[in-house]
Enzyme design. Structure first.
Site, PDB file in Angstrom:
ATOM      1  N   TYR A 146       0.825  -1.214   0.000  1.00 45.48           N
ATOM      2  CA  TYR A 146       0.000   0.000   0.000  1.00 45.48           C
ATOM      3  C   TYR A 146       0.863   1.270   0.000  1.00 45.48           C
ATOM      4  CZ  TYR A 146      -4.677  -1.969   0.855  1.00 45.48           C
ATOM      5  OH  TYR A 146      -5.890  -2.607   0.744  1.00 45.48           O
ATOM      6  N   LYS A 197       3.320 -15.366   2.121  1.00 47.23           N
ATOM      7  CA  LYS A 197       3.476 -16.081   0.850  1.00 47.23           C
ATOM      8  C   LYS A 197       4.971 -16.349   0.681  1.00 47.23           C
ATOM      9  CE  LYS A 197       1.794 -17.720  -3.060  1.00 47.23           C
ATOM     10  NZ  LYS A 197       0.931 -18.923  -3.100  1.00 47.23           N
ATOM     11  N   ASP A 230      -2.917 -18.235   0.284  1.00 49.64           N
ATOM     12  CA  ASP A 230      -3.957 -18.914  -0.511  1.00 49.64           C
ATOM     13  C   ASP A 230      -4.635 -19.999   0.328  1.00 49.64           C
ATOM     14  OD1 ASP A 230      -1.480 -20.210  -0.569  1.00 49.64           O
ATOM     15  OD2 ASP A 230      -1.650 -20.878  -2.649  1.00 49.64           O
ATOM     16  N   ASP A 254      -6.216  -7.140   4.031  1.00 48.76           N
ATOM     17  CA  ASP A 254      -7.357  -6.497   3.374  1.00 48.76           C
ATOM     18  C   ASP A 254      -8.254  -7.566   2.755  1.00 48.76           C
ATOM     19  OD1 ASP A 254      -8.953  -4.417   2.196  1.00 48.76           O
ATOM     20  OD2 ASP A 254      -7.962  -4.876   0.292  1.00 48.76           O
ATOM     21  N   ASP A 258     -12.168  -9.383   4.293  1.00 48.51           N
ATOM     22  CA  ASP A 258     -13.461  -9.447   3.583  1.00 48.51           C
ATOM     23  C   ASP A 258     -13.939 -10.890   3.477  1.00 48.51           C
ATOM     24  OD1 ASP A 258     -13.469  -6.691   3.161  1.00 48.51           O
ATOM     25  OD2 ASP A 258     -14.189  -6.896   1.091  1.00 48.51           O
TER      26      ASP A 258
HETATM   27  C1  IPM Z   1     -10.278  -1.579   4.160  1.00 45.80           C
HETATM   28  C2  IPM Z   1     -10.611  -0.908   2.867  1.00 45.80           C
HETATM   29  C3  IPM Z   1      -9.495   0.065   2.518  1.00 45.80           C
HETATM   30  C4  IPM Z   1      -8.216  -0.727   2.358  1.00 45.80           C
HETATM   31  C5  IPM Z   1      -9.761   0.970   1.316  1.00 45.80           C
HETATM   32  C6  IPM Z   1     -11.022   1.793   1.491  1.00 45.80           C
HETATM   33  C7  IPM Z   1      -8.592   1.864   0.981  1.00 45.80           C
HETATM   34  O1  IPM Z   1     -10.820  -1.858   1.874  1.00 45.80           O
HETATM   35  O2  IPM Z   1     -10.088  -0.862   5.174  1.00 45.80           O
HETATM   36  O3  IPM Z   1     -10.223  -2.817   4.191  1.00 45.80           O
HETATM   37  O4  IPM Z   1      -7.944  -1.269   1.285  1.00 45.80           O
HETATM   38  O5  IPM Z   1      -7.457  -0.816   3.317  1.00 45.80           O
HETATM   39 MG    MG Z   2     -10.820  -3.864   2.568  1.00 44.25          MG
END
Ligand code: IPM
Ligand code: MG
Length: 379
Positions: A146, A197, A230, A254, A258
């Protein structure tokens, strides 16, 4: 906890998309804790995003910068959405969430994944997979790909474009987030899984070696395992209850968080805390935000789920205000509201009544009165 006072300063920044709607509900909840439980905090609201951009030319105007700079904790809503087009990329970048994470050095991002028993029927994974899921992803938040340099987009001699980024981690960056994760594991079931990884990336080779060395030096009482990213993604949906604390770099965290949202029942429910370094007074800057984004498709409709933001406020009570009883109380109130059938659209079973964002806030507030009342009777 500034100026020798015990009062915690909180900046409430709803931001964009559904951010202001959901944050308004956690704001009400925090007011309840001030009024009913004497929680020592002051709340200062500040604007972020398109609206201040239109009047000041900046997504992060001076007043908001000041509110966040002086705050012990920031309660953040969301950023991004269709308005992105109305704000030029340079203005966006100057006040982005990433720039805030970097400015305040919020390197340890805690994302708890707890499957709510009340939601197993509406969850995308089978009930038996969700049974007993309770783990925390500790994501490194201020380095990795990032932020790594060089980065950019260039045009090659043959006219093609080439985009490039740099994945990188130093010893100190790895060790400080790993330390946070080991310490957290000690307060739980004492198991840490480090995700990398290392079969492909040098960054991950260093990551794995540093985590292993730190384990040996300071945390040998904690059980440490390693997974490739993975495989970790697969294990999170195959058998999520195997995890206690997971530590990983910025981009893997990240993606995995999710993915792990599905092991909790709903993305709309997930809270997070991003913690900075501890200063010489024992304080650390923190930003609390729901994991969900700005959800522009439902913004302004008053139907978003505020529980991710409300549970982030619970993390604030626990981690910044050091009020674990209040944090537990709020988490119990959320569970009580869910058990009582309170559902926003994203977590509603077919045929269930769908509450608005405000009504879900009401449901949690009345559950708070109820749970706190029961507690007083017991005392
Ligand atoms: C998160 C989000 C952020 C990230 C975005 C909004 C930049 O997806 O906090 O997980 O990628 O860190
Ligand atoms: Mg995110």
């Amino acid at each position: 906890m500034n100026n020798r006072s015990n009062t915690v300063k909180v900046a409430v920044v709803g931001g964009e998309g559904i951010g202001p709607e959901v944050t308004a509900q956690s704001h009400r909840i925090l007011n309840w804790f001030i009024a009913k439980r004497g929680a020592p905090m002051t709340l200062r609201e500040a604007q972020y995003g398109l609206i201040p951009y239109l009047s000041t030319g900046r997504v992060l105007p001076d007043d908001t910068v000041e509110a966040m700079d002086e705050a012990d904790a920031i309660l953040w809503g969301a950023t991004g959405g269709p308005e992105t087009k109305e704000v030029p990329a340079s203005a966006r970048k100057a006040g982005s969430l990433l720039s805030l994470r970097s400015k305040y050095d919020l390197y340890a991002n805690l994302r708890p994944i707890v499957a709510s028993q009340a939601l197993v029927d509406s969850a995308p994974l089978k009930a038996e997979i969700l049974e007993g899921v309770d783990f925390v992803i500790v994501r490194e938040l201020t380095s990795g790909i990032y932020f790594g340099e060089p980065r950019g987009i260039e045009t090659l001699p043959d006219g093609q474009r080439r985009g490039f980024n740099t994945e990188q981690y130093t010893t100190n960056q790895i060790r400080r987030v790993a330390r946070a994760a080991f310490e957290l594991a000690r307060t739980r079931r004492s198991r840490l899984c480090s995700v990398d990884k290392a079969n492909v990336l040098e960054t991950s080779v260093v990551w794995r070696e540093e985590v292993t060395a730190l384990h040996k030096e300071e945390f040998s009482d904690v059980e440490l395992t390693h997974l490739y990213v993975d495989n970790a993604a697969m294990q999170i949906v195959r058998e999520p209850r195997q995890f206690d604390v997971m530590v990983t770099g910025n981009i893997f965290g990240d993606i995995l968080s999710d993915c792990a949202a599905m092991a909790s029942g709903s993305l709309g429910m997930l809270p997070s805390a991003s913690l900075g370094p501890v200063d010489r007074f024992g304080r650390r800057k923190a930003l609390y935000e729901p994991v969900h984004g700005s959800a522009p498709d439902i913004a302004g409709k008053g139907i978003a789920n505020p529980l991710g933001s409300i549970l982030s406020a619970a993390m604030m009570l626990r981690l910044t205000l050091n009020r674990p009883e209040d944090a537990d109380l709020l988490e119990r109130a959320v569970a009580t509201a869910l058990e009582g059938g309170a559902r926003t659209a994203d977590i509603a079973e077919p045929g269930a009544k769908k509450l608005s964002t405000l009504e879900m806030g009401d449901a949690v507030l009345s559950a708070l009165d109820k749970v706190a009342g029961k507690e007083r009777e017991r005392a």
